[in-house]
Design a protein around this motif. Structure first.
Motif, mmCIF file in Angstrom:
data_model
loop_
_atom_site.group_PDB
_atom_site.id
_atom_site.type_symbol
_atom_site.label_atom_id
_atom_site.label_comp_id
_atom_site.label_asym_id
_atom_site.label_seq_id
_atom_site.Cartn_x
_atom_site.Cartn_y
_atom_site.Cartn_z
ATOM 1 N N LYS A 139 6.752 -6.497 3.267
ATOM 2 C CA LYS A 139 5.777 -6.282 2.192
ATOM 3 C C LYS A 139 5.862 -4.879 1.591
ATOM 4 N N ARG A 140 5.919 -3.862 2.431
ATOM 5 C CA ARG A 140 5.969 -2.489 1.926
ATOM 6 C C ARG A 140 7.208 -2.261 1.069
ATOM 7 N N LEU A 141 8.346 -2.791 1.525
ATOM 8 C CA LEU A 141 9.589 -2.621 0.781
ATOM 9 C C LEU A 141 9.550 -3.363 -0.548
ATOM 10 N N LEU A 142 8.960 -4.568 -0.541
ATOM 11 C CA LEU A 142 8.879 -5.343 -1.780
ATOM 12 C C LEU A 142 7.901 -4.713 -2.772
ATOM 13 N N LEU A 143 6.791 -4.155 -2.271
ATOM 14 C CA LEU A 143 5.854 -3.457 -3.151
ATOM 15 C C LEU A 143 6.538 -2.274 -3.834
ATOM 16 N N LYS A 144 7.311 -1.539 -3.064
ATOM 17 C CA LYS A 144 8.056 -0.410 -3.630
ATOM 18 C C LYS A 144 9.057 -0.905 -4.672
ATOM 19 N N HIS A 145 9.701 -2.030 -4.381
ATOM 20 C CA HIS A 145 10.664 -2.623 -5.315
ATOM 21 C C HIS A 145 9.968 -3.039 -6.605
ATOM 22 N N VAL A 146 8.795 -3.653 -6.481
ATOM 23 C CA VAL A 146 8.028 -4.065 -7.664
ATOM 24 C C VAL A 146 7.647 -2.844 -8.498
ATOM 25 N N LEU A 147 7.189 -1.799 -7.839
ATOM 26 C CA LEU A 147 6.804 -0.576 -8.551
ATOM 27 C C LEU A 147 7.972 0.002 -9.349
ATOM 28 N N ASN A 148 9.138 0.013 -8.721
ATOM 29 C CA ASN A 148 10.315 0.565 -9.388
ATOM 30 C C ASN A 148 10.824 -0.319 -10.517
ATOM 31 N N SER A 149 10.417 -1.593 -10.493
ATOM 32 C CA SER A 149 10.922 -2.548 -11.481
ATOM 33 C C SER A 149 9.985 -2.733 -12.668
ATOM 34 N N LEU A 150 8.759 -2.221 -12.577
ATOM 35 C CA LEU A 150 7.785 -2.436 -13.654
ATOM 36 C C LEU A 150 8.208 -1.736 -14.943
ATOM 37 N N ILE A 167 -9.021 3.743 -10.826
ATOM 38 C CA ILE A 167 -7.687 3.640 -10.237
ATOM 39 C C ILE A 167 -6.663 3.698 -11.366
ATOM 40 N N THR A 168 -5.930 4.762 -11.433
ATOM 41 C CA THR A 168 -4.974 4.938 -12.535
ATOM 42 C C THR A 168 -3.523 5.008 -12.058
ATOM 43 N N GLU A 169 -3.314 4.959 -10.745
ATOM 44 C CA GLU A 169 -1.957 4.977 -10.213
ATOM 45 C C GLU A 169 -1.500 3.545 -9.955
ATOM 46 N N ILE A 170 -0.309 3.220 -10.432
ATOM 47 C CA ILE A 170 0.198 1.857 -10.333
ATOM 48 C C ILE A 170 0.296 1.403 -8.878
ATOM 49 N N ASP A 171 0.779 2.266 -7.983
ATOM 50 C CA ASP A 171 0.919 1.859 -6.579
ATOM 51 C C ASP A 171 -0.437 1.525 -5.968
ATOM 52 N N ALA A 172 -1.476 2.287 -6.336
ATOM 53 C CA ALA A 172 -2.821 2.013 -5.818
ATOM 54 C C ALA A 172 -3.359 0.698 -6.376
ATOM 55 N N ILE A 173 -3.048 0.412 -7.632
ATOM 56 C CA ILE A 173 -3.494 -0.846 -8.253
ATOM 57 C C ILE A 173 -2.879 -2.044 -7.543
ATOM 58 N N ILE A 174 -1.578 -1.963 -7.277
ATOM 59 C CA ILE A 174 -0.891 -3.086 -6.632
ATOM 60 C C ILE A 174 -1.377 -3.261 -5.196
ATOM 61 N N LYS A 175 -1.589 -2.159 -4.481
ATOM 62 C CA LYS A 175 -2.122 -2.244 -3.116
ATOM 63 C C LYS A 175 -3.523 -2.842 -3.126
ATOM 64 N N PHE A 176 -4.329 -2.442 -4.120
ATOM 65 C CA PHE A 176 -5.702 -2.940 -4.242
ATOM 66 C C PHE A 176 -5.722 -4.453 -4.470
ATOM 67 N N SER A 177 -4.651 -4.987 -5.059
ATOM 68 C CA SER A 177 -4.590 -6.418 -5.353
ATOM 69 C C SER A 177 -4.497 -7.271 -4.086
ATOM 70 N N GLY A 178 -4.113 -6.639 -2.972
ATOM 71 C CA GLY A 178 -3.990 -7.379 -1.716
ATOM 72 C C GLY A 178 -2.796 -8.315 -1.692
#
Length: 223
Positions: free
Chosen positions: A76-87, A122-133
């Motif tokens: 999950k952590r690796l995929l979240l990072k991948h999503v962030l880099n791909s947005l 919440i204005t940071e993309i990584d925090a937004i995605i983490k908040f989404s659960g």
């Protein structure tokens, strides 16, 4: 990539293939597990020119599909990072705007309290995605083939180039599912290694894999 367990000759693992090492020798099985799980020295890894490769750097331990593989913990952590880099910028901006709108709705909901309160937008993309659960669907964990198929898809997204090591696949996949897995891996650049402990060799089950069996008399099926 070459896998060497002395005194046996090297076992070659190729991209797009599943290599299987099945042994009836408990010490050999535990030696493989300790080497790949804990980077101990029973197994040697080398490239096509037999230059030594560090186990911890060039292998990805998955282990037992049921007992050890937790997709959320592993990926999950690796995929979240991948999503962030791909947005792209448009999607990122849209998510930030929606997060601000949500913060305003929360603030409006507490307005009636007549108490001075505020929200931290919440204005940071990584925090937004983490908040989404965001997490893997529980349905995946109920279907062992679906679980390994999801693992393969995730590894492809992450551009995994290490030797991916699994154990005890015969406990969970039937012959048809194993054939499906072989066909799936054949379409990818992934390098898969399956390690099995069994007093009986499953040559038929692993018919489409690069199979090496070591029986209780220490005999190599390649000889």
């Amino acid at each position: 990539m070459n896998i060497t367990y002395y005194p046996y000759r090297p076992i070659h693992a190729e991209q797009g293939h599943i290599t299987v090492i099945e042994t009836a020798i408990p010490e050999m099985y535990s030696g493989f597990l300790r080497s790949f799980r804990e980077a101990q020295d029973s197994v040697k890894l080398s490239d096509e020119h037999f230059n030594r490769l560090a186990l911890e750097k060039y292998t990805e331990w998955i282990g037992d599909l049921m007992l050890e593989l937790d997709l959320d913990v592993k990926l999950k952590r690796l995929l979240l990072k991948h999503v962030l880099n791909s947005l792209d910028e448009y999607t990122a901006t849209k998510l930030i705007d929606q997060a601000r709108a949500l913060s305003n709705e929360v603030l409006a909901a507490v307005d009636s309290l007549d108490i001075a309160m505020d929200v931290a937008p919440i204005t940071e993309i990584d925090a937004i995605i983490k908040f989404s659960g965001l997490h893997f669907s529980p349905i995946i964990h109920e279907d062992i083939y679906g679980k390994i198929e999801t693992l393969v898809k995730a590894l492809l997204e992450l551009n995994e180039q290490k030797l991916v090591v699994l154990t005890n696949v015969t406990h969970y996949l039937d012959v048809s599912q194993m054939q499906d897995l072989v066909r799936l891996i054949n379409t990818t650049p992934l390098t898969f290694l399956i390690i099995e402990f069994s007093s009986q060799q499953h040559r038929g089950y692993f018919a489409d894999c690069d199979y090496v069996g070591i029986d209780k008399d220490f005999l190599d099926s390649r000889d």
